[in-house]
Write a protein that holds these residues in place. Structure first.
Motif, PDB file in Angstrom:
ATOM      1  N   TYR A   1       0.823  -1.215   0.000  1.00  0.00           N
ATOM      2  CA  TYR A   1       0.000   0.000   0.000  1.00  0.00           C
ATOM      3  C   TYR A   1       0.854   1.261   0.000  1.00  0.00           C
ATOM      4  O   TYR A   1       0.358   2.342  -0.287  1.00  0.00           O
ATOM      5  N   ALA A   2       2.117   1.144   0.335  1.00  0.00           N
ATOM      6  CA  ALA A   2       3.031   2.289   0.326  1.00  0.00           C
ATOM      7  C   ALA A   2       3.725   2.319  -1.033  1.00  0.00           C
ATOM      8  O   ALA A   2       4.905   2.002  -1.166  1.00  0.00           O
ATOM      9  N   VAL A   3       2.948   2.667  -2.054  1.00  0.00           N
ATOM     10  CA  VAL A   3       3.438   2.638  -3.428  1.00  0.00           C
ATOM     11  C   VAL A   3       3.086   3.931  -4.153  1.00  0.00           C
ATOM     12  O   VAL A   3       2.225   4.694  -3.724  1.00  0.00           O
ATOM     13  N   ARG A   4       3.774   4.125  -5.244  1.00  0.00           N
ATOM     14  CA  ARG A   4       3.476   5.240  -6.140  1.00  0.00           C
ATOM     15  C   ARG A   4       3.334   4.684  -7.542  1.00  0.00           C
ATOM     16  O   ARG A   4       3.927   3.656  -7.878  1.00  0.00           O
ATOM     17  N   LEU A   5       2.547   5.356  -8.337  1.00  0.00           N
ATOM     18  CA  LEU A   5       2.309   4.953  -9.719  1.00  0.00           C
ATOM     19  C   LEU A   5       3.375   5.599 -10.599  1.00  0.00           C
ATOM     20  O   LEU A   5       3.595   6.807 -10.535  1.00  0.00           O
ATOM     21  N   THR A   6       4.050   4.791 -11.396  1.00  0.00           N
ATOM     22  CA  THR A   6       5.117   5.282 -12.263  1.00  0.00           C
ATOM     23  C   THR A   6       4.888   4.766 -13.672  1.00  0.00           C
ATOM     24  O   THR A   6       4.517   3.613 -13.856  1.00  0.00           O
ATOM     25  N   ARG A   7       5.099   5.632 -14.619  1.00  0.00           N
ATOM     26  CA  ARG A   7       4.989   5.213 -16.014  1.00  0.00           C
ATOM     27  C   ARG A   7       6.328   4.655 -16.465  1.00  0.00           C
ATOM     28  O   ARG A   7       7.366   5.282 -16.271  1.00  0.00           O
ATOM     29  N   ARG A   8       6.275   3.465 -17.036  1.00  0.00           N
ATOM     30  CA  ARG A   8       7.479   2.823 -17.560  1.00  0.00           C
ATOM     31  C   ARG A   8       7.170   2.428 -18.994  1.00  0.00           C
ATOM     32  O   ARG A   8       6.452   1.460 -19.231  1.00  0.00           O
ATOM     33  N   GLY A   9       7.683   3.218 -19.926  1.00  0.00           N
ATOM     34  CA  GLY A   9       7.373   2.972 -21.339  1.00  0.00           C
ATOM     35  C   GLY A   9       5.899   3.222 -21.587  1.00  0.00           C
ATOM     36  O   GLY A   9       5.386   4.296 -21.306  1.00  0.00           O
ATOM     37  N   GLU A  10       5.208   2.203 -22.073  1.00  0.00           N
ATOM     38  CA  GLU A  10       3.790   2.319 -22.388  1.00  0.00           C
ATOM     39  C   GLU A  10       2.882   1.770 -21.289  1.00  0.00           C
ATOM     40  O   GLU A  10       1.688   1.633 -21.496  1.00  0.00           O
TER      41      GLU A  10
END
Length: 177
Positions: free
Chosen positions: A49-58
């Motif tokens: 739950y201690a996460v962040r959303l990160t874009r990796r490529g597509e």
């Protein structure tokens, strides 16, 4: 270590934010210091739950987020996943005797949050009443083992979602209107 995200995230937009707000009414005024202490003890037990959303490529992935969870007074909400929430997908608020948890439905549902809330409330009440005995038999404490099934990377099917999940419809279904 990163984990894949719930496929429903890709449908997010102005009409589908999919956030959860759970409110708890306590018998005493919420103590912000005790709440922050409780969060610091609870978060390590639930690293998913201690996460962040990160874009990796597509694609988007969830990555660990060591920043503290945000705690707001006056019941104020913050934008999840933004700088305002330290990029967390969960945030906390309080006002008087009310405590709120705001979370992304893309990470979990209410059933998944209740063990977290039980742990948080245990540490919170223990901070306020250290001499009181609490039954912890059904509470996941920091340092306890996290079963593999509890922290599965993605509870959704690995195969792509069907284009027509309800099957091809020859006529509009009135029940959904």
């Amino acid at each position: 270590m990163s984990r894949k995200v719930n496929n429903l995230l890709y449908a997010a937009g102005p009409g589908l934010t999919n956030t959860i707000r759970i409110g708890i009414t306590l018998t005493e005024q919420v103590d912000e210091d005790a709440l922050r202490l409780a969060l610091s003890k609870t978060a390590p037990r639930y690293p998913y739950y201690a996460v962040r959303l990160t874009r990796r490529g597509e694609e988007y992935v969830m990555e660990p987020n060591d920043a503290p969870f945000v705690v707001s007074s006056e019941g104020r909400t913050v934008t999840l996943g933004s700088e305002e929430s330290n990029y967390h997908l969960f945030a906390f608020a309080y006002d008087g005797c009310r405590l709120w948890l705001d979370g992304s439905h893309f990470v979990t549902d209410g059933n998944g949050l209740f063990p977290f809330l039980k742990t948080l409330l245990y540490y919170y009440l223990h901070a306020l009443h250290p001499d009181e005995a609490f039954d912890t038999a059904d509470i996941h404490l920091s340092g306890s083992e996290i079963p593999a099934a509890e922290a599965e990377d993605d509870p959704y099917p690995s195969r792509p979602l069907p284009e027509q999940p309800l099957g091809r419809l020859s006529r509009p279904e009135e029940v959904f209107r």
